[in-house]
Design a protein around this motif. Structure first.
Motif, PDB file in Angstrom:
ATOM      1  N   CYS A   7      43.841  45.745  49.903  1.00  0.00           N
ATOM      2  CA  CYS A   7      43.522  45.140  48.601  1.00  0.00           C
ATOM      3  C   CYS A   7      43.034  43.687  48.686  1.00  0.00           C
ATOM      4  N   LEU A   8      41.883  43.469  48.086  1.00  0.00           N
ATOM      5  CA  LEU A   8      41.296  42.121  48.054  1.00  0.00           C
ATOM      6  C   LEU A   8      41.899  41.279  46.938  1.00  0.00           C
ATOM      7  N   GLY A   9      42.655  41.915  46.068  1.00  0.00           N
ATOM      8  CA  GLY A   9      43.299  41.169  44.991  1.00  0.00           C
ATOM      9  C   GLY A   9      42.463  41.078  43.731  1.00  0.00           C
ATOM     10  N   CYS A  10      41.454  41.910  43.613  1.00  0.00           N
ATOM     11  CA  CYS A  10      40.649  41.901  42.381  1.00  0.00           C
ATOM     12  C   CYS A  10      40.394  43.355  41.979  1.00  0.00           C
ATOM     13  N   CYS A  11      41.494  44.090  41.763  1.00  0.00           N
ATOM     14  CA  CYS A  11      41.414  45.541  41.587  1.00  0.00           C
ATOM     15  C   CYS A  11      40.606  45.955  40.356  1.00  0.00           C
TER      16      CYS A  11
ATOM     17  N   CYS B 145      36.979  46.992  50.515  1.00  0.00           N
ATOM     18  CA  CYS B 145      38.379  47.196  50.154  1.00  0.00           C
ATOM     19  C   CYS B 145      38.683  48.687  50.073  1.00  0.00           C
TER      20      CYS B 145
ATOM     21  N   GLY C 245      41.992  49.529  49.366  1.00  0.00           N
ATOM     22  CA  GLY C 245      43.277  49.566  48.659  1.00  0.00           C
ATOM     23  C   GLY C 245      43.261  50.707  47.647  1.00  0.00           C
ATOM     24  N   THR C 246      44.396  50.995  47.049  1.00  0.00           N
ATOM     25  CA  THR C 246      44.503  52.184  46.198  1.00  0.00           C
ATOM     26  C   THR C 246      43.473  52.219  45.079  1.00  0.00           C
ATOM     27  N   ALA C 247      43.368  51.108  44.338  1.00  0.00           N
ATOM     28  CA  ALA C 247      42.443  51.108  43.193  1.00  0.00           C
ATOM     29  C   ALA C 247      41.013  51.360  43.659  1.00  0.00           C
ATOM     30  N   CYS C 248      40.633  50.743  44.760  1.00  0.00           N
ATOM     31  CA  CYS C 248      39.269  50.928  45.268  1.00  0.00           C
ATOM     32  C   CYS C 248      39.102  52.314  45.858  1.00  0.00           C
TER      33      CYS C 248
END
Ligand code: FES
Ligand code: FES
Length: 307
Positions: free
Chosen positions: A121-125, A79, A81-84
């Motif tokens: 995003c995988l949806g588990c940030c 992932c 995504g932003t958080a990752c």
């Protein structure tokens, strides 16, 4: 080279239709079936439908989801995504590639076992940086834990292949509503005696007649503290014991679940000895999760996939 079986393409065209507007749907079906878009399959689509090679090229290069070369047996989605990203996803991505020896310009290892791809995003940030290998999710990765994750995944695959329908719980029957015992059985845990601890737990439960479920979890990122034991009781924060010896198993069980019969109270000396094994460290969720894990479940340790 083995000839590609094009029966799937023919059946799919029959089912989906042959109009120009069907291009996306057909490409998705082909990718789903073959794992990528083989040239032979695309040529067959052009022969059977109104779809042109130019249209296929336009659509298949516009969407990232389409692959033009075969993928490995397992897909690693890192992932970004932003958080990752802010928690080092790129470094994790590089670590997977380096560990698997994937050269520049390629995305699959030489054995065709793993393909590494970036994904949004995988949806588990809350697990960031998170990675999904096929349907298994891993969280809180670092460069250093990448080899561990790969070996855990392969072991998990082996176990899954060996007993595809086997229940993962250790005990059959109704679980004790008073809680459960979790034991770390990752490779470091086992190397440091968790197997014996597991045996001692089972023995203690058999002796006390308690029906408390014992659940095995993989590496939880506390390899320096193994063997690890977590006692989970409903509506309470859990108790995590580190460096547990097999001979401690029975006292820990007695302490949290009680025993039937006259000797149910632990002596002060035993209680004090057990207190020393309790650790404030968090049993961080760095191990694998079932694919549907999402934030709420992440904060709840029960969301972890037990194996
Ligand atoms: S940003 Fe990685 S899981 Fe959401
Ligand atoms: S292998 Fe047990 S905590 Fe890492």
């Amino acid at each position: 080279m083995e000839e590609l079986d094009l029966a799937f393409v023919e059946e799919t065209v029959k089912r989906v239709g042959s109009g120009k507007e069907k291009v996306l749907e057909l490409l998705q079906a082909i990718q789903g079936h073959y794992g990528y878009l083989p040239n032979e399959a695309l040529r067959r689509v052009c022969e059977l439908t109104e779809i042109t090679p130019a249209s296929i090229a336009g659509v298949s290069t516009f969407y990232d989801q389409f692959r033009h070369r075969p993928a490995g047996k397992h897909i690693i989605h890192v992932c970004i995504g932003t958080a990752c990203h802010v928690k080092g996803a790129e470094s994790v991505y590089d670590a997977f590639r380096t560990h698997l020896g994937i050269p520049e310009g390629e995305d699959t290892d030489a054995q065709k076992l793993f393909t590494v791809e970036r994904i949004a995003c995988l949806g588990c940030c809350t697990l960031a940086p998170a990675v999904q290998i096929d349907d298994v999710t891993y969280g809180h990765l670092t460069r250093e834990t990448v080899p561990q994750v790969l070996s855990d995944f392969l072991k998990h695959e082996q176990a899954r292949a060996a007993s595809p329908t086997k229940s993962h719980g250790l005990r059959k029957g109704k679980a004790d509503p008073r809680g459960e015992v979790r034991i770390g059985l990752g490779s470091c845990c086992v190397a440091r005696g968790s197997g014996k601890l597991h045996g001692a737990l089972q023995e203690a439960l058999a002796q006390t007649g308690l029906q408390v479920p014992v659940k095995r979890v993989g590496c939880v990122g506390m390899c320096h503290q193994t063997p690890l034991l977590e006692i989970v009781l409903p509506n309470q924060s859990s108790h995590l014991y580190a460096r547990v010896r097999p001979e401690d198993a029975k006292s820990i069980i007695q302490r949290h679940f009680g025993v039937r019969g006259p000797h149910r109270k632990l002596s002060n000396a035993v209680s004090t000895a057990l207190d020393r094994l309790l650790t404030d460290e968090k049993w961080e969720p760095v191990t694998r999760y079932s694919i549907h894990v999402r934030d709420q479940a992440v904060s709840d340790f029960l969301g972890r996939q037990i194996h």
